[in-house]
Design a protein around this motif. Structure first.
Motif, mmCIF file in Angstrom:
data_model
loop_
_atom_site.group_PDB
_atom_site.id
_atom_site.type_symbol
_atom_site.label_atom_id
_atom_site.label_comp_id
_atom_site.label_asym_id
_atom_site.label_seq_id
_atom_site.Cartn_x
_atom_site.Cartn_y
_atom_site.Cartn_z
ATOM 1 N N ASP A 145 15.092 2.901 -3.313
ATOM 2 C CA ASP A 145 14.663 3.237 -2.019
ATOM 3 C C ASP A 145 13.271 2.519 -2.071
ATOM 4 O OD1 ASP A 145 14.056 5.067 0.288
ATOM 5 O OD2 ASP A 145 12.324 5.638 -0.916
ATOM 6 N N ASP A 146 12.549 2.257 -3.176
ATOM 7 C CA ASP A 146 11.204 1.570 -3.320
ATOM 8 C C ASP A 146 11.702 0.292 -2.904
ATOM 9 O OD1 ASP A 146 8.565 1.877 -4.008
ATOM 10 O OD2 ASP A 146 8.989 0.195 -5.382
ATOM 11 N N HIS A 147 12.752 -0.382 -3.476
ATOM 12 C CA HIS A 147 13.137 -1.754 -3.326
ATOM 13 C C HIS A 147 13.212 -1.904 -1.705
ATOM 14 C CE1 HIS A 147 14.835 -5.650 -3.974
ATOM 15 N NE2 HIS A 147 16.033 -5.296 -3.141
ATOM 16 N N PHE A 148 14.066 -1.081 -1.096
ATOM 17 C CA PHE A 148 14.627 -1.180 0.346
ATOM 18 C C PHE A 148 13.000 -1.453 1.141
ATOM 19 C CE2 PHE A 148 14.779 0.465 4.826
ATOM 20 C CZ PHE A 148 16.071 -0.345 5.092
ATOM 21 N N HIS A 149 12.075 -0.454 0.896
ATOM 22 C CA HIS A 149 10.932 -0.462 1.630
ATOM 23 C C HIS A 149 10.041 -1.648 1.203
ATOM 24 C CE1 HIS A 149 10.589 3.353 3.449
ATOM 25 N NE2 HIS A 149 11.613 3.888 2.531
ATOM 26 N N ARG A 150 10.113 -2.221 0.195
ATOM 27 C CA ARG A 150 9.435 -3.473 -0.043
ATOM 28 C C ARG A 150 10.021 -4.871 0.389
ATOM 29 N NH1 ARG A 150 5.229 -2.519 -3.818
ATOM 30 N NH2 ARG A 150 5.248 -0.759 -4.767
ATOM 31 N N VAL A 151 11.513 -4.691 0.586
ATOM 32 C CA VAL A 151 12.026 -5.708 1.328
ATOM 33 C C VAL A 151 11.552 -5.745 2.853
ATOM 34 C CG1 VAL A 151 14.110 -6.667 2.099
ATOM 35 C CG2 VAL A 151 13.999 -5.803 -0.238
ATOM 36 N N ILE A 152 11.333 -4.504 3.464
ATOM 37 C CA ILE A 152 11.097 -4.415 4.660
ATOM 38 C C ILE A 152 9.611 -5.105 4.802
ATOM 39 C CG2 ILE A 152 10.071 -2.738 6.546
ATOM 40 C CD1 ILE A 152 12.872 -2.798 6.521
ATOM 41 N N LEU A 153 8.849 -4.819 3.843
ATOM 42 C CA LEU A 153 7.390 -5.363 3.807
ATOM 43 C C LEU A 153 7.317 -6.803 4.023
ATOM 44 C CD1 LEU A 153 5.555 -2.797 1.849
ATOM 45 C CD2 LEU A 153 5.778 -3.011 4.239
ATOM 46 N N ALA A 154 8.409 -7.266 2.727
ATOM 47 C CA ALA A 154 8.507 -8.844 2.521
ATOM 48 C C ALA A 154 8.921 -9.614 3.762
ATOM 49 C CB ALA A 154 9.426 -8.954 1.758
ATOM 50 N N PHE A 155 9.429 -9.009 4.824
ATOM 51 C CA PHE A 155 10.153 -9.677 5.992
ATOM 52 C C PHE A 155 9.384 -9.439 7.233
ATOM 53 C CE2 PHE A 155 14.955 -9.314 4.323
ATOM 54 C CZ PHE A 155 14.253 -10.350 3.349
ATOM 55 N N CYS A 156 8.360 -8.766 7.122
ATOM 56 C CA CYS A 156 7.417 -8.222 8.485
ATOM 57 C C CYS A 156 6.585 -9.353 9.154
ATOM 58 C CB CYS A 156 6.643 -7.071 8.279
ATOM 59 S SG CYS A 156 5.331 -7.099 7.306
ATOM 60 N N GLY A 157 6.337 -10.286 7.986
ATOM 61 C CA GLY A 157 5.479 -11.720 8.544
ATOM 62 C C GLY A 157 4.057 -11.187 8.706
ATOM 63 N N ASN A 158 3.485 -10.130 8.220
ATOM 64 C CA ASN A 158 2.176 -9.890 8.479
ATOM 65 C C ASN A 158 1.687 -9.564 6.983
ATOM 66 O OD1 ASN A 158 -0.378 -8.432 8.771
ATOM 67 N ND2 ASN A 158 0.257 -7.964 10.982
ATOM 68 N N GLU A 159 0.893 -10.346 6.444
ATOM 69 C CA GLU A 159 0.438 -10.221 5.134
ATOM 70 C C GLU A 159 -0.519 -9.127 4.574
ATOM 71 O OE1 GLU A 159 1.825 -11.498 1.975
ATOM 72 O OE2 GLU A 159 3.066 -12.278 3.366
ATOM 73 N N ARG A 160 -1.308 -9.066 5.752
ATOM 74 C CA ARG A 160 -2.354 -7.811 5.573
ATOM 75 C C ARG A 160 -1.459 -6.610 5.725
ATOM 76 N NH1 ARG A 160 -5.069 -11.899 8.160
ATOM 77 N NH2 ARG A 160 -7.234 -12.184 7.216
ATOM 78 N N LEU A 161 -0.604 -6.550 6.598
ATOM 79 C CA LEU A 161 0.141 -4.966 6.899
ATOM 80 C C LEU A 161 0.936 -4.906 5.536
ATOM 81 C CD1 LEU A 161 1.012 -3.124 8.850
ATOM 82 C CD2 LEU A 161 2.761 -4.671 9.566
#
Lengths: 228, 228
Positions: free
Chosen positions: B138-154
DNA sequence: TTCCCCATTTACGTATACGTAAAGAAATAC
DNA sequence: GTATTTCTTTACGTATACGTAAATGGGGAA
């Protein structure tokens, strides 16, 4: 005035003073983007040793205002169009949530009055064509929203990103069209809060920040500020 | 695996090591909430001087994991129900935005595959009734989402708040119902991303985090964890 | 001239020193 | 026994010292 904004007192430590003074100079463009300062220079300037200065620089670096590179000193970061895009995407999501939360909770008459007073300030400034006063009043309005949202962490992050965009807003204040719609947005937001319409409050404030963010990004791109 | 998550290398400084080690111990409840440690003790434990330890503590305090009171040492902060409410309100707003952004941008086939693989991991773990593996996935999924969102600060802020809630998620993992709906939510999110439906992506992820947040707050209130 | 290597300088990361103010203990007054 | 006051201890904030690795400049080779 200033009723809600001031912090708890507490001994002001040297590190805290360093943080505030350096940050203030960056925000006011006294240390413009690209400036390079060594720890020693800052220590001399602030009349303290390197230790508290270092602690301040660590905070500022974490907040994204400066970049400290091992033997090159700290460098005040420029705000690129992409930085602004990132910052406003976050501000948009978070402030809309804060506004919605206030509407959900319902504001006391006193708080409603404070919100309306803040809008009135903005109207007065705009009527007087005093853009600096308007910017101050606008900032005040946003901070009152934060003070009422009931989420200290939310307040702190939003303030952090408002600070980051402060320089850009300041530099572009006279490049943008008259901010009539901002006043309208805020009036509509207060109305939505008054009738406890969280959905509308969210939508209004979301659209408000989205529009302003896009405008600032465009100004940055067009005028090529924030290079360096 | 671990394709997207690792940071840039760069000399690992003592201060950085102190930060990581202290934080890791807090997240794993090795330093449980309420623990009090002096700078000296930490310095001795990590075999370095007080200076880098102090720098780490400053960061941790800013991130809300500890509280440092002059002459009382640092104290690992408990996570109260209200803290959790605040944290999840922020996570909800920001992660929903991240998900929507991915849908707007459109994910490459490779990225879609990575997202689907992450969901498959979660399904496998749930099928095997391995809750620890599920939490990891689950943690991995959420981190992948973050990795793809294109906003480093976010990405950085969301990670910060995920860290803050990590202890609670860990402690409540076996108190909550089987997380079937989480897997369903994630699958639906991936589908929305695949057809570039940002509105739906936002709504699904928003509801997902809102529901989980409420559940955790309720668990904290019911079991009175996070006191002290 | 241009490039490369080496010596020097220096800025920072870390360690240590120091003063102070607060916490805790002890002692005295009641 | 309780409260108050003084004394001791100590943990932290800040200053300073120190070693090292990177940056800079010069000189020599091509």
């Amino acid at each position: 005035m200033a009723s809600v904004i001031d912090e708890a007192p507490g001994r002001v430590t040297f590190a805290e003073r360093a943080y505030r003074e350096i940050k203030a100079r960056i925000l006011e463009n006294e240390f413009p983007a690209g400036s390079i300062m060594l720890e020693q220079e800052l220590a001399a300037l602030l009349e303290m040793s390197r230790t508290p200065v270092r602690e301040a620089l660590i905070r500022l670096a974490r907040e994204g205002m400066i970049d400290v590179r091992p033997r090159h000193g700290m460098r005040v970061l420029p705000v690129s169009a992409n930085d602004m895009r990132e910052i406003y995407q976050i501000l948009t999501a978070l402030e809309a949530e804060a506004a919605a939360q206030i509407a959900r909770d319902g504001a006391t008459p006193a708080r409603l009055a404070e919100l309306k007073a803040a809008v009135a300030e903005m109207d007065a400034a705009l009527a007087a064509d005093d853009l600096d006063a308007w910017a101050l009043a606008d900032d005040h309005f946003h901070r009152v929203i934060l003070a009422f949202c009931g989420n200290e962490r939310l307040k702190a992050i939003i303030e952090q990103f408002m600070d980051q965009s402060h320089r850009v807003r300041k530099l572009t204040l006279r490049l943008r069209p008259r901010p009539v719609s901002s006043n309208d947005d805020h009036r509509a937001l207060v109305a939505a809060i008054e009738r406890r319409d969280a959905e509308t409050a969210w939508r209004i404030h979301h659209a408000h920040r989205l529009r302003n963010g896009r405008m600032l990004v465009e100004l940055l791109e067009r005028h090529g500020l924030g290079q360096l």
